[in-house]
Design a protein around this motif. Sequence first.
Motif, mmCIF file in Angstrom:
data_model
loop_
_atom_site.group_PDB
_atom_site.id
_atom_site.type_symbol
_atom_site.label_atom_id
_atom_site.label_comp_id
_atom_site.label_asym_id
_atom_site.label_seq_id
_atom_site.Cartn_x
_atom_site.Cartn_y
_atom_site.Cartn_z
ATOM 1 N N VAL A 1 2.663 -0.485 3.000
ATOM 2 C CA VAL A 1 3.659 -1.579 2.469
ATOM 3 C C VAL A 1 2.641 -2.801 2.245
ATOM 4 C CG1 VAL A 1 5.313 -3.382 2.833
ATOM 5 C CG2 VAL A 1 5.808 -0.926 3.333
ATOM 6 N N GLY A 2 2.387 -3.218 0.935
ATOM 7 C CA GLY A 2 1.677 -4.619 0.876
ATOM 8 C C GLY A 2 0.341 -4.177 0.336
ATOM 9 N N GLN A 3 0.114 -2.706 0.351
ATOM 10 C CA GLN A 3 -1.517 -2.480 -0.044
ATOM 11 C C GLN A 3 -1.592 -1.789 -1.370
ATOM 12 O OE1 GLN A 3 -2.956 0.112 2.845
ATOM 13 N NE2 GLN A 3 -2.077 -1.254 4.753
ATOM 14 N N LEU A 4 -2.484 -2.038 -2.054
ATOM 15 C CA LEU A 4 -3.021 -1.458 -3.368
ATOM 16 C C LEU A 4 -3.622 -0.283 -3.282
ATOM 17 C CD1 LEU A 4 -4.061 -4.854 -4.925
ATOM 18 C CD2 LEU A 4 -1.954 -3.638 -5.766
ATOM 19 N N HIS A 5 -3.093 0.918 -3.793
ATOM 20 C CA HIS A 5 -3.745 2.089 -3.744
ATOM 21 C C HIS A 5 -4.085 2.746 -5.324
ATOM 22 C CE1 HIS A 5 -4.159 2.464 0.678
ATOM 23 N NE2 HIS A 5 -2.584 1.758 0.619
ATOM 24 N N THR A 6 -5.049 3.615 -5.431
ATOM 25 C CA THR A 6 -5.214 4.302 -6.577
ATOM 26 C C THR A 6 -4.859 5.908 -6.303
ATOM 27 O OG1 THR A 6 -6.751 2.910 -7.484
ATOM 28 C CG2 THR A 6 -6.894 4.942 -8.348
ATOM 29 N N ILE A 7 -3.920 6.454 -7.076
ATOM 30 C CA ILE A 7 -3.475 7.876 -6.836
ATOM 31 C C ILE A 7 -3.518 8.569 -8.175
ATOM 32 C CG2 ILE A 7 -2.088 7.247 -4.896
ATOM 33 C CD1 ILE A 7 0.530 7.576 -6.975
ATOM 34 N N GLN A 8 -3.598 9.635 -7.986
ATOM 35 C CA GLN A 8 -3.600 10.664 -9.115
ATOM 36 C C GLN A 8 -2.454 11.623 -9.194
ATOM 37 O OE1 GLN A 8 -6.410 13.958 -9.727
ATOM 38 N NE2 GLN A 8 -7.338 12.692 -11.523
ATOM 39 N N VAL A 9 -1.635 11.789 -10.044
ATOM 40 C CA VAL A 9 -0.250 12.383 -10.264
ATOM 41 C C VAL A 9 -0.494 13.415 -11.088
ATOM 42 C CG1 VAL A 9 2.081 12.404 -10.445
ATOM 43 C CG2 VAL A 9 1.019 10.677 -9.631
ATOM 44 N N TYR B 1 -2.808 12.137 -14.380
ATOM 45 C CA TYR B 1 -2.659 10.838 -14.541
ATOM 46 C C TYR B 1 -2.746 10.063 -13.241
ATOM 47 C CZ TYR B 1 0.414 13.140 -17.733
ATOM 48 O OH TYR B 1 1.163 13.804 -18.742
ATOM 49 N N ASN B 2 -3.323 8.800 -13.669
ATOM 50 C CA ASN B 2 -3.852 7.949 -12.381
ATOM 51 C C ASN B 2 -3.099 6.742 -12.664
ATOM 52 O OD1 ASN B 2 -6.661 9.416 -11.713
ATOM 53 N ND2 ASN B 2 -6.787 9.384 -13.888
ATOM 54 N N PHE B 3 -2.705 6.410 -11.236
ATOM 55 C CA PHE B 3 -1.765 4.961 -11.213
ATOM 56 C C PHE B 3 -2.422 4.215 -10.049
ATOM 57 C CE2 PHE B 3 0.977 8.277 -13.027
ATOM 58 C CZ PHE B 3 1.649 7.338 -13.860
ATOM 59 N N ARG B 4 -2.258 2.797 -10.270
ATOM 60 C CA ARG B 4 -2.670 1.972 -9.445
ATOM 61 C C ARG B 4 -1.243 1.478 -8.799
ATOM 62 N NH1 ARG B 4 -7.105 0.194 -6.536
ATOM 63 N NH2 ARG B 4 -6.931 -1.685 -6.260
ATOM 64 N N THR B 5 -0.997 1.482 -7.381
ATOM 65 C CA THR B 5 0.209 1.491 -6.976
ATOM 66 C C THR B 5 0.189 0.310 -5.854
ATOM 67 O OG1 THR B 5 -0.205 2.996 -4.969
ATOM 68 C CG2 THR B 5 0.814 4.026 -7.048
ATOM 69 N N LEU B 6 1.659 -0.074 -5.753
ATOM 70 C CA LEU B 6 1.796 -1.339 -4.815
ATOM 71 C C LEU B 6 3.073 -0.887 -4.086
ATOM 72 C CD1 LEU B 6 1.030 -3.904 -3.243
ATOM 73 C CD2 LEU B 6 2.070 -5.066 -5.263
ATOM 74 N N LEU B 7 3.199 -0.524 -2.726
ATOM 75 C CA LEU B 7 4.546 -0.528 -2.053
ATOM 76 C C LEU B 7 5.191 -1.824 -1.557
ATOM 77 C CD1 LEU B 7 6.334 1.876 -1.194
ATOM 78 C CD2 LEU B 7 4.897 1.991 1.129
ATOM 79 N N VAL B 8 6.521 -1.883 -1.920
ATOM 80 C CA VAL B 8 7.007 -3.111 -1.676
ATOM 81 C C VAL B 8 8.302 -2.703 -0.766
ATOM 82 C CG1 VAL B 8 8.320 -5.204 -2.161
ATOM 83 C CG2 VAL B 8 6.241 -4.182 -3.576
ATOM 84 N N LYS B 9 8.550 -3.473 0.415
ATOM 85 C CA LYS B 9 9.719 -3.309 1.222
ATOM 86 C C LYS B 9 10.728 -4.499 0.771
ATOM 87 C CE LYS B 9 12.310 -1.637 4.506
ATOM 88 N NZ LYS B 9 13.542 -2.483 4.382
ATOM 89 N N LEU C 1 10.198 0.012 -2.808
ATOM 90 C CA LEU C 1 9.770 0.200 -4.017
ATOM 91 C C LEU C 1 8.301 0.467 -4.212
ATOM 92 C CD1 LEU C 1 11.470 -3.073 -5.744
ATOM 93 C CD2 LEU C 1 12.403 -0.532 -5.421
ATOM 94 N N LEU C 2 8.106 1.584 -4.926
ATOM 95 C CA LEU C 2 6.454 1.923 -5.377
ATOM 96 C C LEU C 2 6.264 1.563 -6.689
ATOM 97 C CD1 LEU C 2 3.931 3.019 -4.295
ATOM 98 C CD2 LEU C 2 4.759 5.612 -5.205
ATOM 99 N N LEU C 3 5.695 0.444 -6.854
ATOM 100 C CA LEU C 3 5.345 0.006 -8.092
ATOM 101 C C LEU C 3 4.199 0.530 -8.854
ATOM 102 C CD1 LEU C 3 5.670 -3.879 -7.529
ATOM 103 C CD2 LEU C 3 7.800 -2.229 -8.190
ATOM 104 N N MET C 4 4.096 1.279 -9.887
ATOM 105 C CA MET C 4 3.089 2.113 -10.240
ATOM 106 C C MET C 4 2.604 1.632 -11.888
ATOM 107 S SD MET C 4 4.532 5.850 -9.313
ATOM 108 C CE MET C 4 3.196 6.775 -9.763
#
Length: 444
Positions: A121-129, A133-141, A156-159
């Motif tokens: 939560v609150g952290q920025l990450h880079t994932i591959q789906v 497909y490459n996404f920059r993600t931010l998890l929000v509670k 909410l996982l903002l991608m």
Amino acid sequence: MSNKVNRAQQWRLFISNFIGFTIIFVLLGIIVFVLFRNAMLTSTDQALRVERSSRLNGGPLAKKTVVQGKQPGSRVPASKAIHPFMTTTLIFDDQGEIANRDQLGSRYETLRNITLDKSQVGQLHTIQVGGKYNFRTLLVKVPKRNSDRLVAGKYLLLMENIDPQKAAMSNFTRVLLITMGIFWLLSILMSIWMSRLTMRPILKSWGRQTEFVGNAAHELRTPLTIIQNKLELLLTKPNDKIIDQAENIAIANSESQRLQKLTQDLLALARSDSNTLQTNFERTPVASFLQQTVEPYTEIAASQGKNLVLAPVADFHATLDQNLVHQLLNILIDNALKYSPKDSTITLSAKVVGRKWQLVVADQGIGVNETEWKRIFDRFYRVDSSRSRQTGGNGLGLSIAHWIVNLHHGNIAVKANDPQGSRFITTLPLNPPVGLGGHREKQV
């Protein structure tokens, strides 16, 4: 310096220069790469933070899950889904299940394997789906009291899709590597050039030193050989009187004096090369200094049937080392006396020229050919070797004079005298610059 030593030293310089250039280029490449990568993701991360603020404030979705060319809520077969999608929001319940499956439509099949990790939560990450497909993600509670009941109390996982940034980063990395490779090859050429450039003055100095040692050995060998021969001759005639061998004794004495003078000159040049001479520059009244310096030489000139004249000098002061300038005058006057015939006149004059003062020693002797004017100040150089040996010269006097003038930050030149003879013109600053310990070496 032997060719083997020369090549070894040049090789060491090449290696050190090449390593230095390589380190600089690698560090520069790393710094540029990191800065560019961070800059590429800055706008994406900022968009995710803005979306988070909007959702936490209960606002609507920043972008509804609309598939290109279709209206919200319509279904698109998975086989006809258009990828890559740019912005997507996954809504997770407390059990980690995706709660907005219907809104995702055909994209659900691609995104369903994404799991909820509440520790992010609150952290920025880079994932591959889906492996592409490459996404920059931010998890929000989202708090339960949020006005948007659809997301209240959920995760909410903002991608944000970053495939364009990845492609740009890949292209930039390739260009960077090619550029570094080119500069790496250029560094090799530059290292070779710099090693040769660095070795050039060393080899030049070594060559001059070798030449100097060879010439000095030759000059020392001649008087020593003569003295030795004369002494051996005297040993073969132990019963002779001094008057019987007066000529041999006189020759040995003359060569001893020449050897002493040569040794003094060599020591002076050695001090000039090592730059260890202690100087004493002081403000000096030039007129009285010249009068005192030249006066003893007028008697020497008269004893040789020659005239030494000091022209009237205006009353001015100059900063100089009196001992060194005295030695300079000694060399120039002695040189003029050696090559001037009887009943000739040697004139010494001095005058102020702007911020400098000029010292001129003019004779009516044999003169110097114009082709020799530049080389006459070289060490061991003689215009006429046989004539120089007859007059006791060793080719070092004018070289020492040139060193003294350089030490005063001046210059010395020789010109033709009218109607015959030579004029040695020395130009010195009235107030030499600070830091007189160093001198400028004559360019050969």
